[in-house]
Design a protein around this motif. Structure first.
Motif, mmCIF file in Angstrom:
data_model
loop_
_atom_site.group_PDB
_atom_site.id
_atom_site.type_symbol
_atom_site.label_atom_id
_atom_site.label_comp_id
_atom_site.label_asym_id
_atom_site.label_seq_id
_atom_site.Cartn_x
_atom_site.Cartn_y
_atom_site.Cartn_z
ATOM 1 N N GLY A 45 -2.067 48.140 35.789
ATOM 2 C CA GLY A 45 -0.874 47.021 36.536
ATOM 3 C C GLY A 45 -0.080 47.133 37.616
ATOM 4 O O GLY A 45 0.832 48.738 37.438
ATOM 5 N N SER A 84 -7.128 43.237 39.555
ATOM 6 C CA SER A 84 -6.637 41.953 39.665
ATOM 7 C C SER A 84 -8.136 41.040 40.008
ATOM 8 O O SER A 84 -7.489 40.357 39.972
ATOM 9 C CB SER A 84 -5.710 42.212 41.000
ATOM 10 O OG SER A 84 -4.957 42.996 40.330
ATOM 11 N N ILE A 118 -1.151 43.807 33.751
ATOM 12 C CA ILE A 118 -2.240 42.977 34.577
ATOM 13 C C ILE A 118 -3.541 43.716 32.976
ATOM 14 O O ILE A 118 -4.564 42.770 32.939
ATOM 15 C CB ILE A 118 -2.591 44.093 35.897
ATOM 16 C CG1 ILE A 118 -2.155 43.074 37.178
ATOM 17 C CG2 ILE A 118 -4.107 44.111 36.449
ATOM 18 C CD1 ILE A 118 -1.939 41.575 36.974
#
Length: 830
Positions: free
Chosen positions: A283, A456, A532
């Motif tokens: 992420g 995401s 993430i």
């Protein structure tokens, strides 16, 4: 995770605990040669700075400036500060106490001069407001760079699947915004957007098109990954990793030159976009903290108040960390709490205010850019309208248990792999490793739509509750009337359709894939965040549990647990809420964050109603994770890399004393000390050339051994060089003295060198019977570099930060502590 170049500098080794005994250390203040301390002497020489001399001394330490004529005339050039004195070498620890004293002295001078003229008053106002100016600039730059990274990463991620014919700079969603030919079920398809198969082969469907799209997906993924790792390797080795372990270490007072420099900022910004677009299981949220700290460090050099004081600079970096999390998650308050709970070592009240302001400015700039086109700060902002019920605490707590187990497993597995990487030949080829991991990720990810899409976007889909505008497979429920699909109705009176069951097994495969690939991805030589991927794993598990509970409530609504609150025809289960709770639990299990994590996730959802489920899951994950080891992933990597980090949150409950930890011990060489007024420049240079220690205690005489002060090696070296440039008559036979007045010398003696200005006249001392619990607290709360051990005023030894960390490591390996956290394995520097 950190570049190998960080460890290839002179005096910087990574050999684990065994390297503690090596000689190239910043804090190793012992020497095998020099004055041998006689601890049995009862003679008490004059402790005042008189004109006496002590013949027979071996060493003299000088730092720059006193000039005395061949008789008694003294020209003290040390009234003005010597350039370079008080600064630090690379891979050294700052002296917090000295830095704070310097700042107080600077503040007193400003207050004294501001009444003299209007210009001085204006300068005092500028000094007072410089803190707010630097955090404002940091917030502006952080928000702008975060928006640029978000937009660029989305565009490059869609490039792997196709291109917009009307405007190549549009991503897939933007390309179809103006199209009138999209349908509700296939809203992402429009004539303006062409897949690579359609562009190259002229057809969108069929086996050939699938293979072509598959090939182009792998090609672009490998290209982005290769470009990212090459840029990092060639231009900025410090740009790899998440950066948070290094930020924590820097904020604790360690110096890593270049880690927050402009080249690191530039390369990290570019390669972060490439790494995210390559599809690797990483992420951008963690690296955004590093990017924000780079901005804070660069802007701090515009203001002397911060550029010349390392402790003040760390206040700016704490505010920058808050700004980084603010733009990463759209959570300004959570960013402040993250800086306070997770990364900051010194966090005064004014830093809290400035951190809040920096987070506010950064969030405002990002909101103005609106990178996701949804008027929100993050892609996966959601709002729920269904309340939760008491029974649901059971699956929420189970998700917390899963998050704790996952966190403990990930930390152990990832650290084991990173340690193996460092100890085998495989780690010598970081480019091949990145390409290999990227290839496996791309090949396995493409067939599954939940692993093919951006992480995401996956989290957004898992968080989102089913509604009339949702066309996801997760929202394909059957209607009671005719068994047809009813998009957007996820109430318990609707049984799951084929799309939901297909999505369930695809999510199970995606969960296994994410778990495995995240272990091998975190630590690659590319920018790689962990927030993430951890949230994605938890969100997948949470959505699966949420759908299971939802269907259980539908088929068994007459059970006692459902009968009272889940009536037929009502929306009582929200699978998206379970995904959110699972994401928080897994992230908490990996990082061991608590308060800041709950606030961050709360700001993502915008509802106070779900704080209790989040708190229950996060605390459960922390308790379960702590049962297997109390270190989070960042502390584990700090320890793996050998950073000199003394965790302020750990406890020390052993009964050892200062004399058991100090150096020298009975089997060690004697303590190297300096006498206050009977060493020569030549003797001093011999010590400097033959040792690599950071500093030396200064005593009255060899016979007395009473403590006078402490002199740093770097200050001594700079002072000697400065004296030779600016003063005439300084020879190798010149006497060096640390007293207020020059010793009595023969008339034909060369000019002596006065070094009193660089002598710390009030070094921290403890007695030899002081419990180590108190010593450790002193080091943590005052940020000491070293502490002298005395007995009735006589110097016995010294305790450094490295000695404490080595002691903690030894206790961890050979004793069973009651309540203590694992201490970092240390290198011969701090």
């Amino acid at each position: 995770m950190e570049s190998e170049q960080l460890f290839n500098r002179s005096g910087y080794y990574r050999n684990g605990y065994n390297s503690i005994t090596s000689a190239s250390s910043d804090e190793e203040l012992l020497d095998g040669t020099g004055v041998v301390m006689d601890f049995h002497t009862s003679e008490d020489d004059n402790l005042l700075d008189g004109d006496t001399t002590s013949p027979g001394s071996n060493y003299v330490m000088s730092n720059g400036g006193g000039v005395l004529s061949s008789t008694t005339h003294l020209l003290d050039f040390l009234e003005e500060p010597i350039p370079g004195v008080g600064t630090y070498d690379d891979f050294h620890t700052i002296d917090w106490v000295r830095e704070k004293c310097k700042d107080r002295e600077r503040h007193r001078k400003i207050n004294t001069k501001k009444k003299e003229s209007a210009w001085e008053f204006t300068k005092s106002l500028y000094d007072a407001w410089s803190g707010w100016l630097v955090v404002t600039l940091t917030g502006l730059a952080s928000g702008a760079l975060a928006g640029l990274i978000d937009i660029s990463a989305d565009w490059l991620n869609d490039i792997k699947e196709g291109v917009c014919l009307n405007a190549m700079w549009f991503n897939h969603e933007q390309c179809c915004w103006g199209s009138n030919e999209t349908t509700f079920a296939e809203r992402d398809k429009c004539p303006q957007w062409k897949s690579w198969a359609g562009l190259i082969l002229g057809q969108e469907e069929g086996p050939g098109s699938y293979i072509m799209n598959y090939f182009m997906y792998i090609y672009w993924a490998l290209s982005f990954a290769l470009l990212a790792v090459l840029l990092v390797k060639v231009f900025a080795p410090y740009a790899c990793g998440s950066g948070i372990p290094e930020i924590k270490t820097i904020l604790s007072g360690f110096i890593i030159r270049g880690y927050l420099g402009k080249w690191t900022l530039l390369i990290k910004t570019v390669t972060l976009v490439l790494a995210v677009a390559s599809g690797l299981s990483l992420g951008k949220e963690g690296p955004l903290v590093h990017v924000a700290c780079c901005c804070g460090n660069i802007f701090s050099y515009l203001f002397p108040k911060y550029s010349k004081n390392e402790a003040k600079k760390r206040e700016v970096l704490s505010a920058a960390s808050a700004a980084g999390v603010s733009v990463a998650f759209g959570a300004p308050i959570g960013g402040v709490l993250f800086s306070l709970e997770e990364v900051s070592y010194y966090f005064p009240l004014k830093t809290l205010w400035r951190s809040f302001f920096a987070a506010l400015v950064a969030a405002f700039v990002l909101r103005s850019i609106n990178p996701f086109g949804n008027s929100r700060l993050v892609l996966f902002y959601v709002e729920y309208h269904t309340p939760w019920y008491l029974f649901e605490l059971i699956p929420f707590i189970l998700l917390g248990v899963f998050g704790g187990l996952w966190g403990a497993f990930f930390i152990k597995a990832n650290i084991a792999w990173c340690r193996r990487r460092k100890s085998t030949r495989f780690g010598k080829y970081p480019v091949l490793e990145v390409i290999f991991v990227a290839a496996i990720t791309a090949v396995v990810a493409f067939p599954n739509p939940y692993t093919r899409q951006n992480t995401s976007e996956l989290i957004k889909e898992l968080f989102t509750d089913c509604g009339p505008l949702e066309s996801s497979q997760l929202c394909q429920y059957r209607s009671q009337m005719n068994g047809s699909k009813a998009f957007g109705d996820a109430s318990p009176n609707k049984p799951a359709g084929p799309g939901v069951y297909t999505a369930m097994w695809q999510l199970c495969l995606a969960l296994v894939f994410k778990i495995i690939m995240t272990i091998f991805t975190f630590g690659l030589k590319v920018p790689a965040g962990l927030f993430i991927p951890s949230m994605a794993i938890g969100a997948i598990a949470g959505r699966i549990v949420g759908i299971a509970v939802e269907q259980l409530a539908y088929y068994h609504h007459d059970w006692l647990v459902f009968r009272e609150w889940c009536e037929v025809g009502t929306d009582c289960i929200t699978p998206g809420l379970y995904a959110m709770v699972g994401a928080a639990a897994c992230l908490g299990g990996v990082t061991r964050m608590t308060v800041s994590l709950v606030v961050i996730v709360f700001e993502l959802t915008g509802g106070l109603e779900y704080i209790v489920p989040l708190m229950a899951a996060v605390m459960t994950s922390k308790w379960v994770g702590d049962a297997f080891g109390r270190e989070g992933i960042y502390e584990s990597h700090i320890r793996l890399n050998g950073y000199p980090f003394l965790d302020a949150k750990s406890e020390f409950t052993h009964t050892t004393l200062a004399r058991e930890v100090m150096r020298p011990q009975r089997s060690d060489p004697p303590l190297a000390v300096l006498t206050q007024d009977d060493l020569t420049v030549e003797e001093l240079q011999v010590i400097i050339n033959e040792t690599s220690y950071n500093g030396f205690p200064v005593i009255v005489s060899k016979e007395s051994q009473r403590l006078v002060g402490f002199a740093l090696r770097r200050d001594i070296t700079i002072a000697i060089e400065n004296a030779r440039r600016k003063q005439e008559g300084i020879l190798l036979t010149s006497r060096v003295y640390f007293t207020q007045h020059a010793p009595t010398l023969p008339a034909d003696s060369p000019r002596p060198l006065k070094l009193r200005s660089i002598l710390d006249m009030s070094p921290f001392t403890v007695t030899d019977h002081t419990p180590m619990e108190i010593v450790v607290d002193i080091f943590r709360k005052l940020g000491l570099r070293q502490c002298l051990v005395t007995h009735n005023g006589i110097v016995l030894g010294i305790i450094t930060k490295k000695n404490i960390l080595a002691h903690l490591e030894e206790l961890k390996e050979h004793m069973e502590p009651l309540v203590t956290s694992p201490a970092p394995c240390l290198l011969p520097f701090h």
